[in-house]
Design an enzyme around this catalytic site. Structure first.
Site, PDB file in Angstrom:
ATOM      1  N   SER A 115       0.867  -1.188   0.000  1.00  0.00           N
ATOM      2  CA  SER A 115       0.000   0.000   0.000  1.00  0.00           C
ATOM      3  C   SER A 115       0.898   1.230   0.000  1.00  0.00           C
ATOM      4  CB  SER A 115      -0.851   0.020   1.274  1.00  0.00           C
ATOM      5  OG  SER A 115      -1.495   1.273   1.427  1.00  0.00           O
TER       6      SER A 115
ATOM      7  N   TYR B 187      -2.742  -1.001  10.536  1.00  0.00           N
ATOM      8  CA  TYR B 187      -2.828  -1.328   9.105  1.00  0.00           C
ATOM      9  C   TYR B 187      -1.574  -0.830   8.394  1.00  0.00           C
ATOM     10  CZ  TYR B 187      -4.355  -1.366   4.231  1.00  0.00           C
ATOM     11  OH  TYR B 187      -4.432  -1.581   2.875  1.00  0.00           O
TER      12      TYR B 187
HETATM   13  N1  LIG Z   1      -8.510  -0.489  -1.805  1.00  0.00           N
HETATM   14  C1  LIG Z   1      -7.503   0.239  -1.356  1.00  0.00           C
HETATM   15  O1  LIG Z   1      -7.624   1.469  -1.188  1.00  0.00           O
HETATM   16  C2  LIG Z   1      -6.179  -0.410  -1.068  1.00  0.00           C
HETATM   17  C3  LIG Z   1      -5.054   0.427  -0.964  1.00  0.00           C
HETATM   18  C4  LIG Z   1      -3.823  -0.151  -0.692  1.00  0.00           C
HETATM   19  C5  LIG Z   1      -3.719  -1.516  -0.533  1.00  0.00           C
HETATM   20  N2  LIG Z   1      -4.835  -2.297  -0.639  1.00  0.00           N
HETATM   21  C6  LIG Z   1      -4.688  -3.733  -0.425  1.00  0.00           C
HETATM   22  O2  LIG Z   1      -5.200  -4.427  -1.523  1.00  0.00           O
HETATM   23  C7  LIG Z   1      -5.581  -5.740  -1.096  1.00  0.00           C
HETATM   24  C8  LIG Z   1      -6.966  -6.046  -1.626  1.00  0.00           C
HETATM   25  O3  LIG Z   1      -7.904  -5.206  -0.972  1.00  0.00           O
HETATM   26  P1  LIG Z   1      -9.176  -4.590  -1.714  1.00  0.00           P
HETATM   27  O4  LIG Z   1      -9.040  -3.126  -1.664  1.00  0.00           O
HETATM   28  O5  LIG Z   1      -9.378  -5.256  -3.000  1.00  0.00           O
HETATM   29  O6  LIG Z   1     -10.341  -4.932  -0.680  1.00  0.00           O
HETATM   30  P2  LIG Z   1     -11.400  -6.130  -0.668  1.00  0.00           P
HETATM   31  O7  LIG Z   1     -12.303  -6.063  -1.835  1.00  0.00           O
HETATM   32  O8  LIG Z   1     -11.999  -6.112   0.695  1.00  0.00           O
HETATM   33  O9  LIG Z   1     -10.480  -7.410  -0.864  1.00  0.00           O
HETATM   34  C9  LIG Z   1      -9.853  -8.070   0.184  1.00  0.00           C
HETATM   35  C10 LIG Z   1      -9.957  -9.550  -0.097  1.00  0.00           C
HETATM   36  O10 LIG Z   1      -9.242 -10.261   0.898  1.00  0.00           O
HETATM   37  C11 LIG Z   1     -10.000 -11.381   1.284  1.00  0.00           C
HETATM   38  N3  LIG Z   1      -9.679 -11.720   2.669  1.00  0.00           N
HETATM   39  C12 LIG Z   1      -9.772 -10.929   3.757  1.00  0.00           C
HETATM   40  N4  LIG Z   1      -9.430 -11.611   4.856  1.00  0.00           N
HETATM   41  C13 LIG Z   1      -9.091 -12.862   4.440  1.00  0.00           C
HETATM   42  C14 LIG Z   1      -8.653 -14.024   5.111  1.00  0.00           C
HETATM   43  N5  LIG Z   1      -8.498 -14.071   6.440  1.00  0.00           N
HETATM   44  N6  LIG Z   1      -8.392 -15.130   4.379  1.00  0.00           N
HETATM   45  C15 LIG Z   1      -8.550 -15.107   3.045  1.00  0.00           C
HETATM   46  N7  LIG Z   1      -8.973 -14.048   2.351  1.00  0.00           N
HETATM   47  C16 LIG Z   1      -9.239 -12.934   3.061  1.00  0.00           C
HETATM   48  C17 LIG Z   1     -11.449 -10.965   1.127  1.00  0.00           C
HETATM   49  O11 LIG Z   1     -12.293 -12.058   0.831  1.00  0.00           O
HETATM   50  P3  LIG Z   1     -13.176 -12.805   1.947  1.00  0.00           P
HETATM   51  O12 LIG Z   1     -13.791 -11.734   2.772  1.00  0.00           O
HETATM   52  O13 LIG Z   1     -14.158 -13.597   1.142  1.00  0.00           O
HETATM   53  O14 LIG Z   1     -12.226 -13.663   2.690  1.00  0.00           O
HETATM   54  C18 LIG Z   1     -11.401 -10.036  -0.072  1.00  0.00           C
HETATM   55  O15 LIG Z   1     -11.682 -10.722  -1.275  1.00  0.00           O
HETATM   56  C19 LIG Z   1      -5.456  -5.747   0.416  1.00  0.00           C
HETATM   57  O16 LIG Z   1      -4.246  -6.343   0.807  1.00  0.00           O
HETATM   58  C20 LIG Z   1      -5.444  -4.277   0.769  1.00  0.00           C
HETATM   59  O17 LIG Z   1      -4.786  -4.023   1.983  1.00  0.00           O
HETATM   60  C21 LIG Z   1      -6.047  -1.780  -0.919  1.00  0.00           C
END
Ligand SMILES: NC(=O)c1ccc[n+]([C@@H]2O[C@H](COP(=O)([O-])OP(=O)(O)OC[C@H]3O[C@@H](n4cnc5c(N)ncnc54)[C@H](OP(=O)(O)O)[C@@H]3O)[C@@H](O)[C@H]2O)c1
Length: 248
Positions: free
Chosen positions: A138, A151
């Site tokens: 991130s 986080y």
């Molecule tokens: N969106 C942003 O602004 C942003 C910015 C920087 C970094 N990121 C990073 O990008 C990555 C993806 O996030 P996103 O933004 O796409 O959000 P998201 O749609 O909430 O995706 C997160 C995914 O992780 C899975 N997950 C969460 N806990 C889990 C567990 N214990 N075991 C297995 N799967 C798990 C969730 O699926 P289930 O709930 O079905 O398990 C979900 O599909 C993350 O690492 C996040 O920190 C996001």
């Protein structure tokens, strides 16, 4: 990384960034395996797509990860790329005593999850041609968000872990970090409609362009995250931190 003909496993591939990248990798001619805790979103993500498979896996379930990896490698022996994308975000108020259960869950998911998955896959990946590990950090790894110090710390840790293993695996497993800015997903409630967050499709398209460059960069940084990635080197860390304080 090789652009097509890979077998790629994406954790958290049922929604958000993981889903968008999984679909693009599939469209580009790769086999794609997605994992997550919710069977239904996984099923919806692979619906109508041959060369995609879904498995339920909670990356915090330490005793299930080893057995899962043995199963998935037996069923997909060509698997050559692991994408540690699953992650969670919770806001925190650290200035008075609180229940830190959500902070512990972030550490379990965002740090121990990728470490565990990497460990379980490393011997298999090391024996594959064109192997890669792609970790999703991130912009907050580089300038922490005071509204969620834990986080931010998990993302700084995944950046550090990724940088540390890269030289050790050189020549065997390519190690890539994707550094997202704030993107329109449901990582936090309502964020997918936040006009200050980068549209998901634009983010995923820019990431794919960078990944498909002649030489994939070790850190995949879209333009929008460069301010945070480069803040310290450019002497803008305090300014960037103060900006995030105002959003906290
Ligand atoms: N969106 C942003 O602004 C942003 C910015 C920087 C970094 N990121 C990073 O990008 C990555 C993806 O996030 P996103 O933004 O796409 O959000 P998201 O749609 O909430 O995706 C997160 C995914 O992780 C899975 N997950 C969460 N806990 C889990 C567990 N214990 N075991 C297995 N799967 C798990 C969730 O699926 P289930 O709930 O079905 O398990 C979900 O599909 C993350 O690492 C996040 O920190 C996001």
């Amino acid at each position: 990384m090789k652009n097509a003909g890979n077998t790629i496993l994406v954790t958290g591939g049922g929604s958000g960034i993981g889903q968008a990248l999984a679909h693009r990798w599939h469209d580009a001619g790769n086999h794609v395996i997605i994992t997550g805790r919710r069977q239904q979103v996984l099923n919806e993500t692979i619906a109508g797509r041959e060369r995609m498979a879904a498995y339920v896996l909670d990356v915090t379930a330490a005793n299930e990860v080893e057995a899962f990896v043995q199963q998935v490698v037996a069923e997909h022996p060509q698997l050559n790329i692991l994408v540690n994308n699953a992650g969670i975000f919770s806001p925190e108020k650290v200035t008075s005593r609180r229940d830190i259960a959500s902070a512990e869950r972030m550490i379990e998911t965002n740090i121990l999850g990728p470490i565990r998955m990497t460990n379980a896959f490393i011997d298999h990946l090391s024996a594959q041609a064109d192997a890669a590990i792609i970790n999703v950090s991130s912009g907050l790894a580089f300038v922490p968000y005071p509204a969620s110090p834990t986080y931010s710390a998990t993302k700084a840790a995944i950046h550090s872990f990724t940088a540390a293993i890269r030289p050790l695996l050189k020549g065997k497993v390519e190690v890539i970090e994707i550094v997202p800015p704030q993107v329109q997903t449901e990582l936090s409630p309502g964020q997918s409609a936040d006009p200050n967050s980068m549209p998901l499709d634009a983010f995923a398209d820019e990431v794919m362009t960078l990944l498909h460059a002649a030489n994939t960069p070790a850190e995949v940084c879209v333009e929008r995250v460069r301010y945070f990635r480069e803040a310290e080197a450019k002497g803008q860390f305090d300014e960037a931190l103060q900006m995030l304080v105002r959003y906290s």
